[in-house]
Design an enzyme around this catalytic site. Structure first.
Site, PDB file in Angstrom:
ATOM      1  N   PRO A 140      66.549 -86.662  22.413  1.00 29.28           N
ATOM      2  CA  PRO A 140      67.506 -86.303  23.472  1.00 29.28           C
ATOM      3  C   PRO A 140      68.880 -86.921  23.231  1.00 29.28           C
ATOM      4  O   PRO A 140      68.985 -88.060  22.782  1.00 29.28           O
ATOM      5  CB  PRO A 140      66.877 -86.883  24.732  1.00 29.28           C
ATOM      6  CG  PRO A 140      65.442 -87.082  24.405  1.00 29.28           C
ATOM      7  CD  PRO A 140      65.326 -87.256  22.930  1.00 29.28           C
ATOM      8  N   CYS A 141      69.923 -86.146  23.552  1.00 33.13           N
ATOM      9  CA  CYS A 141      71.281 -86.586  23.204  1.00 33.13           C
ATOM     10  C   CYS A 141      72.122 -86.911  24.433  1.00 33.13           C
ATOM     11  O   CYS A 141      73.248 -87.369  24.301  1.00 33.13           O
ATOM     12  CB  CYS A 141      71.968 -85.481  22.401  1.00 33.13           C
ATOM     13  SG  CYS A 141      72.044 -83.923  23.291  1.00 33.13           S
ATOM     14  N   GLN A 142      71.566 -86.699  25.643  1.00 35.87           N
ATOM     15  CA  GLN A 142      72.428 -86.807  26.844  1.00 35.87           C
ATOM     16  C   GLN A 142      73.120 -88.168  26.959  1.00 35.87           C
ATOM     17  O   GLN A 142      74.249 -88.252  27.436  1.00 35.87           O
ATOM     18  CB  GLN A 142      71.615 -86.541  28.126  1.00 35.87           C
ATOM     19  CG  GLN A 142      71.184 -85.106  28.293  1.00 35.87           C
ATOM     20  CD  GLN A 142      69.830 -84.842  27.634  1.00 35.87           C
ATOM     21  OE1 GLN A 142      69.405 -85.572  26.752  1.00 35.87           O
ATOM     22  NE2 GLN A 142      69.160 -83.775  28.044  1.00 35.87           N
ATOM     23  N   PHE A 188      74.359 -89.884  24.696  1.00 34.68           N
ATOM     24  CA  PHE A 188      75.457 -90.007  23.732  1.00 34.68           C
ATOM     25  C   PHE A 188      76.518 -88.932  23.919  1.00 34.68           C
ATOM     26  O   PHE A 188      77.640 -89.096  23.468  1.00 34.68           O
ATOM     27  CB  PHE A 188      74.958 -89.831  22.287  1.00 34.68           C
ATOM     28  CG  PHE A 188      73.747 -90.624  21.937  1.00 34.68           C
ATOM     29  CD1 PHE A 188      73.728 -91.997  22.137  1.00 34.68           C
ATOM     30  CD2 PHE A 188      72.624 -90.019  21.382  1.00 34.68           C
ATOM     31  CE1 PHE A 188      72.621 -92.747  21.790  1.00 34.68           C
ATOM     32  CE2 PHE A 188      71.513 -90.757  21.035  1.00 34.68           C
ATOM     33  CZ  PHE A 188      71.505 -92.119  21.246  1.00 34.68           C
ATOM     34  N   SER A 189      76.139 -87.797  24.508  1.00 32.55           N
ATOM     35  CA  SER A 189      76.996 -86.620  24.399  1.00 32.55           C
ATOM     36  C   SER A 189      78.246 -86.728  25.268  1.00 32.55           C
ATOM     37  O   SER A 189      78.278 -87.452  26.267  1.00 32.55           O
ATOM     38  CB  SER A 189      76.235 -85.339  24.740  1.00 32.55           C
ATOM     39  OG  SER A 189      75.954 -85.317  26.094  1.00 32.55           O
TER      40      SER A 189
END
Ligand SMILES: C[S@@+](CC[C@H](N)C(=O)[O-])C[C@H]1O[C@@H](n2cnc3c(N)ncnc32)[C@H](O)[C@@H]1O
Length: 414
Positions: free
Chosen positions: A79-81, A83-84
């Site tokens: 999951p990237c949330q 960092f995004s």
């Protein structure tokens, strides 16, 4: 590893974009895991029944399973949330999934791994820690950011791509990934020509609107790629945007086409016949936004399989020729000869770069083809590989040659 058999496990598999692309390239996906029941359902419907619902935090449970399957590759987009750009960027449980990915790779110890994420992940504490683990486990790492629109996707989506292979030098696939890039980005018009020729509504529009990040541009012409897809991409322009549009919009947002869910799904690389089942609309939007575009995955998969089969070698990096001239006063012809021998050595080594010099030497001496060459030719190839190694050490520390570099240089000169 059999050249054409890459038994692969996908972690955090979502709706299946990454698996789809790698399958097309020729990877065999033997197992996939995701915590979302809905994503698992969509994946099973479209990619295959080898997918399981699981919380990958349960390393004690998952680790032994992966290890028992002895995969050649472990791949995934944690999951990237956290960092995004769209998220709040506090590194919490979702960022920790990057560490979970690295831990599971270290447990299963496949020859290859692929990890993808948003570009900002490269600056995170989670990735710094994960990287240390992977390097200590013996992986050479190619880490780069690719723009999907140069790899067959009509979307300017930038993604951090990390590819690891046991025993390699860092950057071992950089030149091959760069060589696979197209000259021009893929645009929405290309997509309409190739995949959606019957889409009269969008084809006849002058431009299309996508919900921008913050103060970004909302309207684009069909001769551009779409911006990075997010869950709200296909929302209509809000009154605030209509009143103060972006100065770069080619036409007013109110006159631009609004994308449908099917069009956004195609822009993310899902085929037109992809079945989303009874998934609620908002969750489909989220799965589409989360996905890794299949054409980009396919391009990366092809680069890996070509190297695994020994059919590509890394390009000679940087200013090697200039360095030979400066350090040894070599003529152009001699520099050409060294490069030719280096490339020949690398072909004999099937494109492997070897982090350990001893391993490279052993691989070369055990190569049947190499053993059949005349003694002088063998010696020339060994020397070229050695000199290149010295250059690599020195180019990392350009000011002063290291003790090791000096020792190798003396040995080569003797
Ligand atoms: C970036 S998406 C992956 C997209 C996928 N690679 C694709 O191409 O469609 C991340 C996925 O991680 C899953 N996930 C989040 N936390 C998880 C956990 N603890 N265990 C397993 N999966 C998890 C989410 O459900 C989501 O589908």
């Amino acid at each position: 590893m059999d050249q054409l058999e890459v038994r692969t496990i996908e972690l955090f598999s979502g709706a299946g974009g990454l698996s789809l692309g790698l399958k097309r390239a020729g990877f065999e996906i033997i197992q996939a895991y995701d915590s979302s029941n809905r994503a698992v359902e969509v994946y099973r419907r479209n990619v295959g029944s080898h997918v399981w619902q699981a919380d990958l935090k349960n390393i004690f449970e998952i680790g032994p399973k992966l290890s028992a399957l002895a995969p050649h590759a472990v791949v995934g987009g944690p999951p990237c949330q956290d960092f995004s750009a769209a998220g709040d960027r506090i590194e919490g449980e979702r960022a920790a999934m990057t560490l979970v990915f690295a831990m599971l790779v270290c447990i299963a110890k496949p020859e290859w791994f692929i990890m993808e994420n948003v570009p900002r992940a490269s600056k995170s504490k989670a990735w710094a820690e994960a990287r240390i683990m992977l390097v200590r486990a013996g992986y050479g790492i190619t880490q780069t950011t690719l723009n999907a629109s140069y790899y067959g996707v009509p979307q300017a989506r930038k993604r951090l791509i990390v590819i690891g292979r046991l025993g390699e030098r860092d950057g071992f696939l950089d030149s091959s990934l760069a060589a696979a890039r197209s000259q021009e980005p893929m645009t929405i018009r290309h997509m309409l020509r190739n995949d959606l020729p019957d889409d009269v509504m969008l084809s006849s529009a002058d431009a299309f609107y996508t919900r921008p990040f913050y103060s970004g541009r909302g309207v684009r012409t069909l001769d551009e790629p779409a911006p990075s897809v997010i869950r709200t991409t296909r929302e209509r322009p809000r009154p605030h945007y209509l009143c103060s549009p972006h100065p770069g919009d080619p036409i007013p947002a109110a006159q631009a086409a609004i994308l449908t869910q099917a069009q956004v799904s195609r822009i993310q690389g899902f085929p037109s016949d992809w079945e989303w089942g009874n998934t609620p609309c908002r969750e489909i939007d989220q799965m589409i936004a989360n996905a890794f575009p299949a054409p980009l995955a396919e391009a990366i998969g092809n680069v890996i399989l070509t190297r695994a089969a020994g059919r590509s070698i890394p390009q000679i990096e940087g200013h090697f020729g200039q360095w030979l001239w400066k350090r040894y006063g070599m003529s152009k012809a001699s520099i050409r000869n060294i490069k030719t021998r280096l490339n020949r050595g690398r072909r004999l080594l099937k494109g492997r770069t070897f982090s350990e010099e001893a391993a490279e030497g052993a691989a070369l001496e055990s190569c049947e083809h190499f053993r059949q060459l005349p003694k002088g030719t063998r010696s020339d190839i060994r020397t070229a590989l050695k000199i290149y190694r010295v250059w690599q050490i020195e180019s990392l520390l350009p000011e002063e040659p290291t003790d090791r570099a000096s020792a190798v240089l003396e040995a080569v000169a003797a």
